[in-house]
Design a protein around this motif. Structure first.
Motif, PDB file in Angstrom:
ATOM      1  N   TYR A  23      -9.627  -6.307  -4.677  1.00 25.40           N
ATOM      2  CA  TYR A  23      -8.341  -5.799  -4.212  1.00 25.40           C
ATOM      3  C   TYR A  23      -8.525  -4.701  -3.164  1.00 25.40           C
ATOM      4  O   TYR A  23      -7.733  -4.585  -2.232  1.00 25.40           O
ATOM      5  CB  TYR A  23      -7.529  -5.235  -5.383  1.00 25.40           C
ATOM      6  N   SER A  24      -9.563  -3.874  -3.342  1.00 22.56           N
ATOM      7  CA  SER A  24      -9.783  -2.803  -2.360  1.00 22.56           C
ATOM      8  C   SER A  24     -10.115  -3.387  -1.000  1.00 22.56           C
ATOM      9  O   SER A  24      -9.869  -2.751   0.019  1.00 22.56           O
ATOM     10  CB  SER A  24     -10.931  -1.893  -2.779  1.00 22.56           C
ATOM     11  N   LEU A  25     -10.675  -4.599  -0.962  1.00 23.27           N
ATOM     12  CA  LEU A  25     -11.033  -5.194   0.316  1.00 23.27           C
ATOM     13  C   LEU A  25      -9.813  -5.601   1.115  1.00 23.27           C
ATOM     14  O   LEU A  25      -9.893  -5.726   2.342  1.00 23.27           O
ATOM     15  CB  LEU A  25     -11.914  -6.436   0.093  1.00 23.27           C
ATOM     16  N   PHE A  26      -8.678  -5.800   0.409  1.00 27.45           N
ATOM     17  CA  PHE A  26      -7.476  -6.195   1.141  1.00 27.45           C
ATOM     18  C   PHE A  26      -7.068  -5.144   2.159  1.00 27.45           C
ATOM     19  O   PHE A  26      -6.324  -5.419   3.087  1.00 27.45           O
ATOM     20  CB  PHE A  26      -6.313  -6.402   0.164  1.00 27.45           C
TER      21      PHE A  26
ATOM     22  N   MET B  13       2.589   4.307   5.558  1.00 25.39           N
ATOM     23  CA  MET B  13       2.213   5.568   4.925  1.00 25.39           C
ATOM     24  C   MET B  13       1.028   5.319   4.002  1.00 25.39           C
ATOM     25  O   MET B  13       1.015   4.357   3.245  1.00 25.39           O
ATOM     26  CB  MET B  13       3.379   6.092   4.103  1.00 25.39           C
ATOM     27  N   PRO B  14       0.043   6.182   4.026  1.00 24.70           N
ATOM     28  CA  PRO B  14      -1.143   5.957   3.195  1.00 24.70           C
ATOM     29  C   PRO B  14      -0.835   5.911   1.711  1.00 24.70           C
ATOM     30  O   PRO B  14      -1.531   5.238   0.951  1.00 24.70           O
ATOM     31  CB  PRO B  14      -2.050   7.151   3.526  1.00 24.70           C
ATOM     32  N   ARG B  15       0.261   6.604   1.299  1.00 25.62           N
ATOM     33  CA  ARG B  15       0.470   6.586  -0.146  1.00 25.62           C
ATOM     34  C   ARG B  15       1.019   5.254  -0.618  1.00 25.62           C
ATOM     35  O   ARG B  15       0.853   4.879  -1.768  1.00 25.62           O
ATOM     36  CB  ARG B  15       1.400   7.708  -0.564  1.00 25.62           C
TER      37      ARG B  15
ATOM     38  N   THR C  53       0.254   0.485  -3.983  1.00 23.92           N
ATOM     39  CA  THR C  53       0.114  -0.970  -4.070  1.00 23.92           C
ATOM     40  C   THR C  53      -1.158  -1.349  -4.812  1.00 23.92           C
ATOM     41  O   THR C  53      -1.153  -2.212  -5.695  1.00 23.92           O
ATOM     42  CB  THR C  53       0.057  -1.586  -2.663  1.00 23.92           C
ATOM     43  N   LEU C  54      -2.239  -0.657  -4.475  1.00 19.82           N
ATOM     44  CA  LEU C  54      -3.505  -0.948  -5.139  1.00 19.82           C
ATOM     45  C   LEU C  54      -3.401  -0.701  -6.639  1.00 19.82           C
ATOM     46  O   LEU C  54      -3.857  -1.498  -7.460  1.00 19.82           O
ATOM     47  CB  LEU C  54      -4.584  -0.043  -4.525  1.00 19.82           C
TER      48      LEU C  54
ATOM     49  N   ASN D 207      -3.822  -3.469  -9.681  1.00 16.96           N
ATOM     50  CA  ASN D 207      -4.846  -3.317 -10.705  1.00 16.96           C
ATOM     51  C   ASN D 207      -4.246  -3.264 -12.094  1.00 16.96           C
ATOM     52  O   ASN D 207      -4.770  -3.862 -13.033  1.00 16.96           O
ATOM     53  CB  ASN D 207      -5.657  -2.033 -10.455  1.00 16.96           C
ATOM     54  N   ILE D 208      -3.149  -2.513 -12.223  1.00 16.76           N
ATOM     55  CA  ILE D 208      -2.570  -2.410 -13.555  1.00 16.76           C
ATOM     56  C   ILE D 208      -1.996  -3.747 -13.980  1.00 16.76           C
ATOM     57  O   ILE D 208      -2.060  -4.123 -15.160  1.00 16.76           O
ATOM     58  CB  ILE D 208      -1.536  -1.268 -13.614  1.00 16.76           C
ATOM     59  N   PHE D 209      -1.470  -4.518 -13.033  1.00 15.98           N
ATOM     60  CA  PHE D 209      -0.959  -5.836 -13.363  1.00 15.98           C
ATOM     61  C   PHE D 209      -2.079  -6.710 -13.902  1.00 15.98           C
ATOM     62  O   PHE D 209      -1.937  -7.403 -14.917  1.00 15.98           O
ATOM     63  CB  PHE D 209      -0.323  -6.465 -12.122  1.00 15.98           C
TER      64      PHE D 209
END
Lengths: 187, 751
Positions: free
Chosen positions: B420-423, B431-433, B438-439, B443-445
């Motif tokens: 996921y981080s590669l996306f 906005m960076p937040r 989203t990440l 992940n929690i999903f």
């Protein structure tokens, strides 16, 4: 309860406990830290309220303050005469405000005074320039610094008078919830 | 209104008191904005930073009228040498008012109010002394209440002292204070927040362990049967074998009523089991709820006023960082961030073309599609593996084969978040937040779906397959999952991060050291805690195991952090993130646990010959049976009444829900009203500023006209002003030597 300390009278310790956010034990621990800074100067008996000031050079050599870019301002704000030399009262006051139990408003007030370099009650553009320079250690060019100051005033100046009043500063701090955890020195 | 003093001075005081828009509870900070340049008079602000040559002001103690106004007045109260008498009486009146406001408070509130005063220690001490003196004067007059008041005050003093000593004791046994200080000094508040979260979760587990240990494990020890199984080392990993017949698992517990000493004290194990687990969960629930509410209150005050954040970067310097290299690094990183922020602001006006917007949108959609697809695929794989696992196990008699499923689950938890981080390389966010959120959501999903599918499998297949002691089997599965997760974390810290450091330092030096990924680590903690909460019912010793795990993890992560990581380069909004994490801990995690356990207790049939609920048709029938037995005893009928009419009754819950909804709706409307008020007040502040500018211009024109008229009458003493700010200098020139007093009602018709 049954502390056999001879540094303070019972009333003095109670007063300290009521006026700061520290417990008795922490106050004693802070006293010994203060005493360690200047063992020749600071007596071990404070029952007679001696008028002792530890000079700024020793205060700024504390590991908690040694590398802080604002150590001079912090010492000036909390010292009695604004020159950085601190009595025990000032010392306790400083760490009490910087502890994690102090409320946001109190911290915002003192942060405002720290960033107000010329002590006029407002953070003007010059104060901001000083702050930014201390924060970035000369990495930014002069144009960038003035641009940053302009942007900060744009964002935070509520009544558009070209400088930040305490209310503007407090209002801005409300939008930065991290302030409470970052304006904190652990001792 | 020119006064003919030796120095002709006119001060403009614009009193910012909103005349009609006055909310009841918000503190009205009547701040006197002084726009004055006074020739002889020193403008000193308050005692704390008076100018060095104004020592007289130290003798006078200045207090504010009310505690809420103390801040701005402390900053702006003027101390003039020339105009002495009206000021001192004004100050004394203010001091009396403050003392008067402090007297009627309870001693706890008084101490809190004194502590929060922005005054020096000496002033606070004197204030305290004065208030005490006034208080004793008052209490002398009231003879009748003397006895009670003294009693109460001595009780409250004793209570306060005991609270102080208790907090001292807690500080003494508070874990890891020094370690946290060292971490904070090098890495700052953001990384510290992960370790604080870990410590907080540890407290939950310690509490659960103490409760379960006292109420179900110790009684069970007293009637423990002998364990006939053999102990081999593999049990530590698999949890099966020797451990099956120990207090670790549900199946070992007796369903009898334990009696010692001729039936004097009886201990019903069934009820104890269900009530203990219930009490643990309820207390965890309330504790989570209160923590969440506290964080929300502190950190979500005005979410609709979003600033680009450059002011935050400047004023939120991390004072906890005290290590020299860390400070230098942070300064460098701050410069980089400021530059990025400036360039963002400059580019802000660049609008994207429709084409670019479509490309971005499609990239987002594709990324979401792929991430959801991967998560669903993993869940399906886990389900099929679990289903086929039982057959696989029958064919392979190797006891270590049960570790296959936990191994696969841990591998998924290791690999997919990194995918996921590669996306990040494909998607672009404004906005960076948004990127961080989203990440986190992806992940929690993933993690919650895996736990969800496993719960579904356990509750629907394992529980109803008719196997002997299915609760113990589920307990063992959870134990294995938890342990495998722990082993993988250890391996990641010891091997993975170490290798990454070697690569970054020796081979590809451009990479440098890595930064601590707070989000991923916190999510791992949340995942483990969810498993513990689910598993406590089936394996009461699980909080103890998690306690040990967290303890070890703290030290391992600490050592790895010091060796293999560098301080974070970007500002990380620690408080907002913590709020979000605690919310995640509550919402999918804890509520999922409650749902699972509710289904277990209400819908599933306990196994017939093991555990405290053996033989019952449902777990909940233990409670029904207890209520039935109570209804036969006349002295406990009130319990039965509460159960039948409050807990078991639909009408009661209906009315309760209706009341809660009404209250929520009312509070929502109040919040909306307050938001409108805030907006109006904000506009008013801006208008005040405009009025001030307008007045200053008028004054300069007036002054110019008068100067031209009488060039000789005014003495022009220019005071050297140090502040070179452009606008400020203009104000000084404009308002110099002029002093007017006006009230705001006249000049603010817009209120």
């Amino acid at each position: 309860m049954g502390n056999k300390q001879t540094v303070f009278t019972h009333e003095q310790l109670e007063a300290y406990q009521d006026c700061t956010f520290f417990t008795r034990k922490e106050i004693m621990r802070l006293f010994y830290r203060y005493q360690d800074l200047a063992p020749q100067l600071v007596p071990l008996d404070y029952t007679s309220c001696p008028d002792v000031k530890v000079p700024y050079e020793l205060i700024s050599s504390m590991p908690e303050l040694k590398d802080n870019p604002f150590r001079q301002r912090i010492a000036q704000v909390f010292s009695e005469d604004g020159d950085g030399h601190m009595t025990l009262d000032n010392f306790l006051d400083m760490f009490s405000v910087m502890s994690e139990m102090a409320p946001r408003d109190l911290k915002a007030y003192y942060a405002f005074k720290i960033y107000d370099f010329n002590n006029d009650g407002y953070i003007c553009a010059w104060d901001l320039e000083q702050t930014v320079t201390k924060l970035t250690r000369g990495e930014l060019s002069a144009e960038e610094v003035s641009l940053v100051c302009e942007k900060v005033l744009d964002e935070a100046d509520g009544d558009h008078d070209g400088r930040l009043s305490l209310e503007d500063f407090q209002n801005m701090i409300l939008r930065a919830p991290d302030f409470l955890s970052t304006f904190h020195i652990r001792i | 209104m020119l006064s003919d003093d030796q120095v002709n001075e006119i001060i403009i005081e614009v009193e910012n008191v909103p005349s009609r828009v006055v909310p009841e509870k918000t503190p009205v900070n009547s701040s006197f904005s002084m726009v004055s340049s006074i020739s002889d008079v020193n403008v000193t602000d308050s005692q704390s930073f008076s100018s060095p040559h104004d020592k007289k002001s130290k003798q006078l103690l200045r207090f504010s009228t009310s505690l809420n106004e103390s801040f701005s007045q402390a900053l702006h109260s003027r101390r003039s040498v020339g105009i002495d008498t009206p000021c001192t009486s004004h100050e004394n009146i203010q001091g009396q008012k403050l003392i008067a406001s402090l007297i009627p408070m309870t001693s706890r509130d008084r101490i809190k109010a004194i502590r929060n005063q922005p005054r020096t220690m000496e002033e606070k001490r004197n204030l305290r002394k004065m208030v005490d003196k006034e208080k004793s004067k008052h209490s002398h007059r009231m003879f009748e209440l003397n006895c009670c008041a003294q009693c109460l005050s001595s009780i409250s003093r004793a209570y306060r002292r005991s609270k102080n000593s208790l907090s001292e004791l807690l500080d003494y046994i508070s874990l890891w204070q020094k370690t946290l200080k060292v971490i904070g000094s090098k890495f700052g508040t953001s990384v510290l927040s992960y370790f604080n979260f870990l410590r907080w979760l540890l407290k939950f587990n310690i509490f659960s362990f103490i409760v379960t240990f006292s109420f179900i494990i110790i009684p069970q020890f007293t009637v423990a049967e002998k364990n006939t199984l053999q102990f081999t080392g593999l049990e530590l990993l698999t949890g099966a074998g020797y451990f099956r017949d120990t207090v670790m698992y549900y199946g070992f517990y007796t369903n009898s009523t334990i009696r010692h000493g001729n039936g004097r004290a009886s201990y019903n194990m069934q009820l104890a089991y269900i009530f203990t687990i219930g009490a643990c969960l309820i207390i965890c629930f309330f504790s989570l709820l209160f923590s969440m509410a506290r964080y929300f209150r502190n950190n979500f005050i005005n979410p609709h006023i979003y600033s680009r954040g450059i002011a935050k970067l400047i004023f939120c310097w991390d004072f906890t960082v005290t290590n020299e290299t860390a400070v230098k690094l942070r300064q460098k990183n701050l410069s980089t961030e400021i530059r990025e922020n400036l360039s963002e602001i400059l580019q802000e006006n660049v609008k994207l073309t429709l084409n670019q917007q479509l490309i971005r949108l499609s990239a987002h959609l594709a990324a979401w599609f792929v991430s959801t697809g991967v998560a669903v695929a993993c869940c399906v794989a886990v389900y099929y593996l679990a289903e086929n696992n039982s057959e696989f196990l029958k064919n392979h008699k190797d006891p270590g084969a049960v570790l296959l499923l936990p191994f696969i689950v841990s591998c998924i938890n290791l690999a997919v978040p990194r995918l996921y981080s590669l996306f990040r390389l494909v998607e672009r966010y404004e906005m960076p937040r948004h990127e961080v959120y989203t990440l986190l959501i992806r992940n929690i999903f993933l993690k919650i779906s895996i736990i969800g599918i496993l719960c579904y499998y356990w509750l629907n297949i394992v529980a109803q397959a008719g196997e002997e002691c299915w609760e113990t089997l589920i307990g063992q599965e959870i134990y294995r999952l938890l342990l495998m997760d722990f082993v993988f974390s250890l391996a990641d810290s010891f091997l993975g991060e170490f290798l990454r450091r070697l690569i970054g330092m020796q081979f590809i030096t451009s990479l440098g050291l890595q930064e601590f990924d707070i989000a991923r680590n916190v999510l791992e903690l949340i995942y483990a805690q969810t498993l513990v909460w689910i598993g406590t019912f089936f394996c009461p010793l699980l909080p103890f195991i998690q306690m040990i795990t967290l303890f070890i993890m703290f030290y391992v992560k600490n050592i790895s952090l010091m060796m293999n990581f560098q301080p974070p380069s970007k500002a990380w909004r620690a408080s907002q993130m913590m709020t979000f994490f605690i919310f995640l801990l509550f919402f999918p995690s804890f509520t999922g646990v409650l749902c699972t356990l509710a289904i277990t207790i209400w819908r599933l049939k306990p196994s017939a010959d093991c555990g405290p609920f053996r033989g019952l048709p449902f777990f909940i029938h233990s409670i029904y049976g207890w209520i039935d037995s109570l209804s036969k005893r006349p002295s406990y009928l009130w319990v039965v009444w509460i159960y039948q009419n409050l807990i078991g009754s639909v009408h009661f819950f209906f009315i309760l829900t209706l009341i809660v909804l009404i209250i929520t709706y009312l509070y929502w409307q109040i919040t909306e009203g307050r938001k409108i008020m805030i907006r109006l007040l904000h506009e008013q502040i801006i208008n005040e500023g405009k009025d001030k500018m307008f007045l200053i211009e008028k004054l300069t024109k007036l002054q110019d006209m008068e100067k031209r008229a009488n060039t000789s009458s005014f003495t022009q003493e220019r005071r050297d002003v140090e502040q070179p700010g452009a606008l400020y200098v203009k104000e000084h020139d404009a308002a110099f030597d002029l002093r007017f007093r006006r009230s705001v009602q006249e000049e603010n018709p817009k209120a």
